[in-house]
Design a protein around this motif. Sequence first.
Motif, short mmCIF file in Angstrom:
data_model
loop_
_atom_site.label_atom_id
_atom_site.label_comp_id
_atom_site.label_asym_id
_atom_site.label_seq_id
_atom_site.Cartn_x
_atom_site.Cartn_y
_atom_site.Cartn_z
N ASP A 71 3.71 -10.19 6.50
CA ASP A 71 2.36 -9.67 6.26
C ASP A 71 2.55 -8.23 5.76
O ASP A 71 2.89 -7.34 6.54
N HIS B 51 -0.68 -8.24 13.54
CA HIS B 51 -2.14 -8.17 13.39
C HIS B 51 -2.74 -9.47 13.97
O HIS B 51 -2.09 -10.52 13.92
N MET C 119 5.59 -8.84 10.30
CA MET C 119 4.90 -7.92 9.39
C MET C 119 5.85 -6.89 8.78
O MET C 119 6.89 -6.57 9.37
N THR D 127 0.24 -6.36 4.30
CA THR D 127 -1.08 -5.79 4.05
C THR D 127 -1.09 -4.26 4.10
O THR D 127 -1.79 -3.61 3.34
N HIS E 98 -8.59 -4.71 -0.16
CA HIS E 98 -9.35 -3.56 0.34
C HIS E 98 -8.51 -2.49 1.02
O HIS E 98 -9.04 -1.46 1.43
N LYS E 99 -7.20 -2.71 1.13
CA LYS E 99 -6.33 -1.65 1.66
C LYS E 99 -5.73 -0.83 0.53
O LYS E 99 -5.03 0.14 0.77
N SER F 18 -3.88 -7.67 0.89
CA SER F 18 -5.32 -7.67 0.74
C SER F 18 -5.75 -6.57 -0.22
O SER F 18 -5.12 -5.51 -0.28
N ASN G 81 -0.13 -1.95 11.31
CA ASN G 81 -1.40 -1.30 10.96
C ASN G 81 -1.78 -0.18 11.93
O ASN G 81 -2.44 0.77 11.55
N CYS H 20 -8.73 -12.80 1.30
CA CYS H 20 -8.35 -11.65 2.15
C CYS H 20 -6.96 -11.90 2.71
O CYS H 20 -6.42 -13.00 2.57
N1 PMP Z 1 -2.76 -7.76 8.37
C1 PMP Z 1 -2.75 -6.45 8.61
C2 PMP Z 1 -1.45 -5.79 8.95
C3 PMP Z 1 -3.93 -5.70 8.52
O1 PMP Z 1 -3.90 -4.40 8.77
C4 PMP Z 1 -5.13 -6.37 8.20
C5 PMP Z 1 -6.44 -5.62 8.11
N2 PMP Z 1 -6.67 -4.72 9.16
C6 PMP Z 1 -5.09 -7.74 7.96
C7 PMP Z 1 -3.90 -8.40 8.05
C8 PMP Z 1 -6.33 -8.51 7.63
O2 PMP Z 1 -6.80 -8.14 6.37
P1 PMP Z 1 -8.17 -8.71 5.78
O3 PMP Z 1 -9.23 -7.83 6.32
O4 PMP Z 1 -8.03 -8.59 4.31
O5 PMP Z 1 -8.29 -10.10 6.21
#
Ligand code: PMP
Length: 404
Positions: free
Chosen positions: A180, A102, A149, A182, A207-208, A205, A153, A73
């Motif tokens: 980051d 995050h 980042m 993500t 799942h996004k 990740s 998010n 993840c």
């Molecule tokens: N970084 C950011 C900017 C995120 O939005 C998220 C998930 N909300 C994560 C890290 C963590 O992702 P994961 O659930 O895959 O650990």
Amino acid sequence: MTPRTIYVDNNATTAVAPEVVEAMQPFFKGEYFNPSSMYERARGTNDALEQARRTVARSIGASDPGQILFTSCATESNNTAILGAIRANPGRRHIITSSVEHPSVHEIAKDLERQGFEITYVPVDNQGRIDVRSFIRSLRADTLLVSIMHANNETGVIFPIEQLSRLTKETDPSILFHTDATQSVGKLEIQLDGRFKHVDLLSFSGHKVHAPKGVGALFIRKGARIRPFMLGGHQENGRRGGTENVPYIVGLARACELAADNLEAEVTTVQRLRDRLEKELQVLIPHVQVNGDGAARLPNTLNISIHYIEGEGMLYQLDAHGICASSGSACTSGSLEPSHVLRAMNVPFTAVHGSVRFSFSRYNTEADVDKILEVFPGIVENLRKLSPYWDVKAASPRPDAPKA
Ligand code: PMP
């Protein structure tokens, strides 16, 4: 009758794309072999793993697939990047991050602070934009790592990673730069051999981006000094112990490929929906503010504060209509903690508690926006009737309400 589900919380997680499910199937069924095994049959599984590495690398503009490490993840990717960098560079003890990361970066920073590391939290302005001058001032001779980042998010605000990484390397090429990404992978073009050539480490990740939960990746630039975080077997070229999750990795690769191939069309779709919702809500509901609207933002994200009411109340009511959105507050041990991101942006008291985030994906439609526009203004009106700060007769805030 249960209402139709309107899923507008895609920054939290996304639906797995049917193409991704299809690509994963063979690796649950016939091709279940351990990719490290020596026999012929496992070779196909290992080939699929390496093909996935090439696809993921290509999707983020990196020519050398050896720079992709598969993880479980983005949280693991962030831990690997930061703690791996520290282990490889014991001489330096200063780390730079932002005030709006995050928790998977923010909590590491706080823990490192407790261990005696010096952490600089670069502030943001009231639009969520990073203060570049303060960033430059924070770079020091003993700086080990920058972790900032790419896109936030909660607000979708995009940070100028190209500029920040270049400034870092101009100051001292040995400082590692981690981002980051993500929330930006699949929504913004990432070119690690091009615009992002000064980025050493980049996390994201599955799942996004319409792959399943439980798979992620970390780009590690060739030559970047980092030590393994997960100790164990020699998988992933000795960089992470643990048998690779081949079906999910194949799914991640397919998801990255789909996102990269359709990036422009997808951005156009989600941005059209987001912009319409943003514009019309501001007309329909008085006393609202769009958080980060003065900044460059992800095309799919709308973080809107409705003054004088609680975000949670709105979410419950939206949920009753089948609308899945999220708020900027996190419910911690029974007390409602306002979002650290909105607080860092100095969002006023009456708005920090009343924030709602809508985040779109390729699967949303105009009908979803129609439904939100149909029900949300009524929800706000009813909740404001209960608000101690709202004058129902005048349909405006009471004179003694805190300043918006
Ligand atoms: N970084 C950011 C900017 C995120 O939005 C998220 C998930 N909300 C994560 C890290 C963590 O992702 P994961 O659930 O895959 O650990």
